[in-house]
Design an enzyme around this catalytic site. Sequence first.
Site, short mmCIF file in Angstrom:
data_model
loop_
_atom_site.label_atom_id
_atom_site.label_comp_id
_atom_site.label_asym_id
_atom_site.label_seq_id
_atom_site.Cartn_x
_atom_site.Cartn_y
_atom_site.Cartn_z
N CYS A 2 0.84 -1.20 0.00
CA CYS A 2 0.00 0.00 0.00
C CYS A 2 0.88 1.26 0.00
O CYS A 2 2.05 1.21 0.34
CB CYS A 2 -0.85 0.02 1.26
SG CYS A 2 -1.77 -1.50 1.48
N ARG A 27 1.71 1.80 -5.92
CA ARG A 27 1.99 0.87 -4.82
C ARG A 27 0.77 -0.01 -4.50
O ARG A 27 0.89 -0.97 -3.75
CB ARG A 27 2.38 1.66 -3.56
CG ARG A 27 3.65 2.47 -3.72
CD ARG A 27 3.96 3.19 -2.43
NE ARG A 27 4.27 2.27 -1.37
CZ ARG A 27 5.49 1.87 -1.04
NH1 ARG A 27 6.52 2.34 -1.70
NH2 ARG A 27 5.68 1.02 -0.07
N TRP A 74 -3.46 -2.05 -1.45
CA TRP A 74 -3.30 -3.34 -2.13
C TRP A 74 -3.73 -4.37 -1.10
O TRP A 74 -3.02 -4.61 -0.13
CB TRP A 74 -1.84 -3.54 -2.54
CG TRP A 74 -1.61 -4.75 -3.38
CD1 TRP A 74 -2.03 -4.95 -4.67
CD2 TRP A 74 -0.88 -5.93 -3.02
NE1 TRP A 74 -1.61 -6.18 -5.11
CE2 TRP A 74 -0.90 -6.80 -4.13
CE3 TRP A 74 -0.20 -6.34 -1.88
CZ2 TRP A 74 -0.28 -8.04 -4.13
CZ3 TRP A 74 0.42 -7.58 -1.87
CH2 TRP A 74 0.38 -8.42 -2.99
N ASN A 100 0.51 0.55 6.23
CA ASN A 100 1.10 -0.33 5.23
C ASN A 100 1.84 -1.42 5.99
O ASN A 100 2.74 -1.11 6.78
CB ASN A 100 2.06 0.46 4.34
CG ASN A 100 2.85 -0.44 3.40
OD1 ASN A 100 2.40 -1.54 3.07
ND2 ASN A 100 4.01 0.03 2.98
N GLY A 101 1.46 -2.67 5.76
CA GLY A 101 2.10 -3.76 6.48
C GLY A 101 1.06 -4.76 6.91
O GLY A 101 -0.07 -4.77 6.40
N GLU A 476 12.38 -14.12 -17.84
CA GLU A 476 12.00 -12.76 -17.47
C GLU A 476 10.95 -12.22 -18.46
O GLU A 476 9.98 -11.57 -18.07
CB GLU A 476 13.24 -11.85 -17.42
CG GLU A 476 12.98 -10.36 -17.38
CD GLU A 476 12.03 -9.88 -16.27
OE1 GLU A 476 11.66 -10.65 -15.38
OE2 GLU A 476 11.64 -8.70 -16.36
N LYS A 480 7.13 -10.87 -17.68
CA LYS A 480 6.60 -9.58 -18.16
C LYS A 480 5.27 -9.79 -18.87
O LYS A 480 4.31 -9.09 -18.64
CB LYS A 480 7.56 -8.97 -19.18
CG LYS A 480 8.62 -8.01 -18.94
CD LYS A 480 8.63 -7.03 -17.86
CE LYS A 480 8.34 -7.49 -16.48
NZ LYS A 480 9.39 -7.56 -15.54
N GLU A 483 2.42 -10.68 -16.58
CA GLU A 483 2.00 -9.57 -15.73
C GLU A 483 1.10 -8.59 -16.47
O GLU A 483 0.10 -8.14 -15.92
CB GLU A 483 3.23 -8.80 -15.21
CG GLU A 483 4.04 -9.56 -14.18
CD GLU A 483 5.17 -8.71 -13.63
OE1 GLU A 483 6.18 -8.55 -14.34
OE2 GLU A 483 5.07 -8.22 -12.50
N HIS A 499 11.19 -32.76 -22.45
CA HIS A 499 11.09 -33.50 -21.19
C HIS A 499 9.73 -33.27 -20.52
O HIS A 499 9.58 -33.50 -19.33
CB HIS A 499 12.23 -33.10 -20.25
CG HIS A 499 13.58 -33.42 -20.83
ND1 HIS A 499 14.08 -34.69 -20.91
CD2 HIS A 499 14.49 -32.62 -21.43
CE1 HIS A 499 15.26 -34.67 -21.50
NE2 HIS A 499 15.54 -33.41 -21.83
N LYS A 601 3.52 -2.53 -6.82
CA LYS A 601 4.91 -2.27 -7.20
C LYS A 601 5.89 -2.83 -6.17
O LYS A 601 6.89 -3.42 -6.51
CB LYS A 601 5.12 -0.76 -7.36
CG LYS A 601 6.52 -0.36 -7.79
CD LYS A 601 6.79 -0.80 -9.21
CE LYS A 601 8.17 -0.44 -9.70
NZ LYS A 601 8.54 -1.27 -10.86
O1 M6R Z 1 11.49 -4.03 -5.81
P1 M6R Z 1 12.06 -5.37 -6.14
O2 M6R Z 1 12.94 -5.36 -7.33
O3 M6R Z 1 12.69 -6.04 -4.96
O4 M6R Z 1 10.79 -6.26 -6.53
C1 M6R Z 1 10.91 -7.63 -6.76
C2 M6R Z 1 9.66 -8.16 -7.43
O5 M6R Z 1 8.56 -7.95 -6.62
C3 M6R Z 1 9.42 -7.48 -8.80
O6 M6R Z 1 10.51 -7.66 -9.64
C4 M6R Z 1 8.17 -8.05 -9.46
O7 M6R Z 1 8.38 -9.36 -9.86
C5 M6R Z 1 7.76 -7.15 -10.62
N1 M6R Z 1 6.32 -7.15 -10.69
C6 M6R Z 1 8.32 -7.59 -11.93
O8 M6R Z 1 7.85 -6.89 -13.01
#
Ligand code: M6R
Length: 606
Positions: A2, A27, A74, A100-101, A476, A480, A483, A499, A601
């Site tokens: 959050c 966030r 969030w 937040n937490g 990676e 992306k 997401e 496999h 984020k």
């Molecule tokens: O802030 P950080 O790089 O530690 O975050 C790590 C992951 O939460 C972050 O890379 C997440 O996987 C993103 N959504 C990737 O696009």
Amino acid sequence: MCGISGVVGEGNVIPVLFESIRNLEYRGYDSCGMAVLGGNDIAVRKNTGGVDEVNQKERLTALQGSAGISHTRWATHGRVTAANAHPHLSYDGRFAVVHNGIINNYQELKTLLKAQGVEFQSETDTEVVAHLLANAYLEFGTVEDALRAVLKQLDGTYALAVISPHQPDHIYAVRGGSPLVLGLSPQRNFAASDVNAFLPFTRKAVYLEDGEMAVLTPQGYTLSRLADGALVTRPPQMIEWDAETSRKGGYSHYMLKEIFDQPHTLTNALHIPRVEIAALAQSIQQARSTTLMGVGTTYFVGLLGQYAFSQLAGVLVQVISSDEFPEVAVVGPGDLVVAVSQSGETYDTRSAVELAKTSGARTAAIVNVMGSTLSRLVDQVIMQGSGPEICVVSTKAALSQMLVLVRTALELGLANGRLTPQAHNAWLADLDAFPDQLQKTLNEMSGFVRNLAEKTAHFQNWLFMGRGIYYPMAMEAALKMKEVTYLHVEGIPAGFLKHGTLALVDEHFATLAFFPPKAATRLHQQTLAAVEEVKARSGPVFGIYQENDHEAAQILDGGIALPVLPAGVAPLMSLVVAQLFSYFAALKLGRAIDKPRNLAKSVTVG
Ligand code: M6R
């Protein structure tokens, strides 16, 4: 997780408070709310939706007051409802809280409060804090003492901001495991989850440490330790990022802007002083073992690093996903743990570093956000200087982290004799030339990438595959794509295909193959063979390959032909193309690109 923001100043601070919470929307964006001190009361307005949507529903900006707190959520505890949105009010209406937490023991506290007759309005863990404050104020008589007493009852993580008409024109902010930073200016003072909240208004910041409380007024602030009330003096620091850098600058989305920022952010990563990179290389050289650690994208950054260290320095490093670190890591004195994190606040990575430190290991980090917890926690830090990354999915930060790891591997290779000075310099020259090549490719190829993404947007299932160093790229890229498009995308090393994964393939299951340059003969042949295996099962295959690769061009159903580049930078170029591909696919599908559903984020809870 959050975002929280509080502002106190002379006159009406609500327009500033609104802008500050809007700046933190990345966030979390399930719901949003604001609490404002007015006269002897607190006005609370909140609802579900993003910040602008809630403003339309609730007219947040019509509120008036000289102190207020706000929150963008969030969801963790409790569904996405207006009642669960923050701020939460105490039963007597005298305390408003944003958080937040996660409060781990909230059920226990809730049971106790209910037994006293307190009625709960929400399903959240946070609401207990507001009610406990009302109780504690009756006992202790000041907001500050009440807050200290309540915090002793909480088990969990928090950044909290509190207002109360018992103490008008004051904001109380405490940090216990979730980030919090003060923004200071002559007109008004801020307490926020991160500096983006207040960068349009001030660049002067003071970061709170865990176990500290700040009390803000229009004129200034005090900082004290929660444990004993002792005052803390910490000089403010000037944040280098300016607000303009974090604006979209004409791009339709932050993701697109941040992809196009990459020539610039890579240049910044190339300008990180060599001495810093060499120091990290030296730590690796001296360590008994090295573990690279990150989660989500930064795990895949680590995986890329693993290949770079093996291939450039002949040193096999381990890579562990931070969330699994406590289960599998065996580290102690003499070992090195290198964390990678954009935000520097990710709970899994932070707690893994704390564990590594407790076990006696040396710790280092590659981090983007200045002043973040991780950057202050580790023994050795490299600030990557990519500027604010606002889109929830990581692009520019990840690419720069990869570059930093490649640079570190080069230094290590030079230091341990695996690379000659000539080979080392040739590599550096390739890296130096890369930002310009990337700029040119972005300018020239975006249209082709968009066409491919639109042409293939009907596929519901994807396989992204690559071999060697193209395997981390495929992983990676798959993350992306998941997401931002919400499609099913599997990333695999291409060698895995036969496999098991091959069972998924039919004419509806699309594949994106990451081709190495033809000069990498073995890898190239293996990648072609994997593509043949898919084609033999009627699977459509698209690819990212180099323009001199006629074999790939012939076998593929479509793809992106990239300029021929040196082997060291070609994988990075493929990744950028894949980022763009995901972006355009998501655009075609009408997805919420900068704020994909269910994500946030900065994941600051475990
Ligand atoms: O802030 P950080 O790089 O530690 O975050 C790590 C992951 O939460 C972050 O890379 C997440 O996987 C993103 N959504 C990737 O696009």
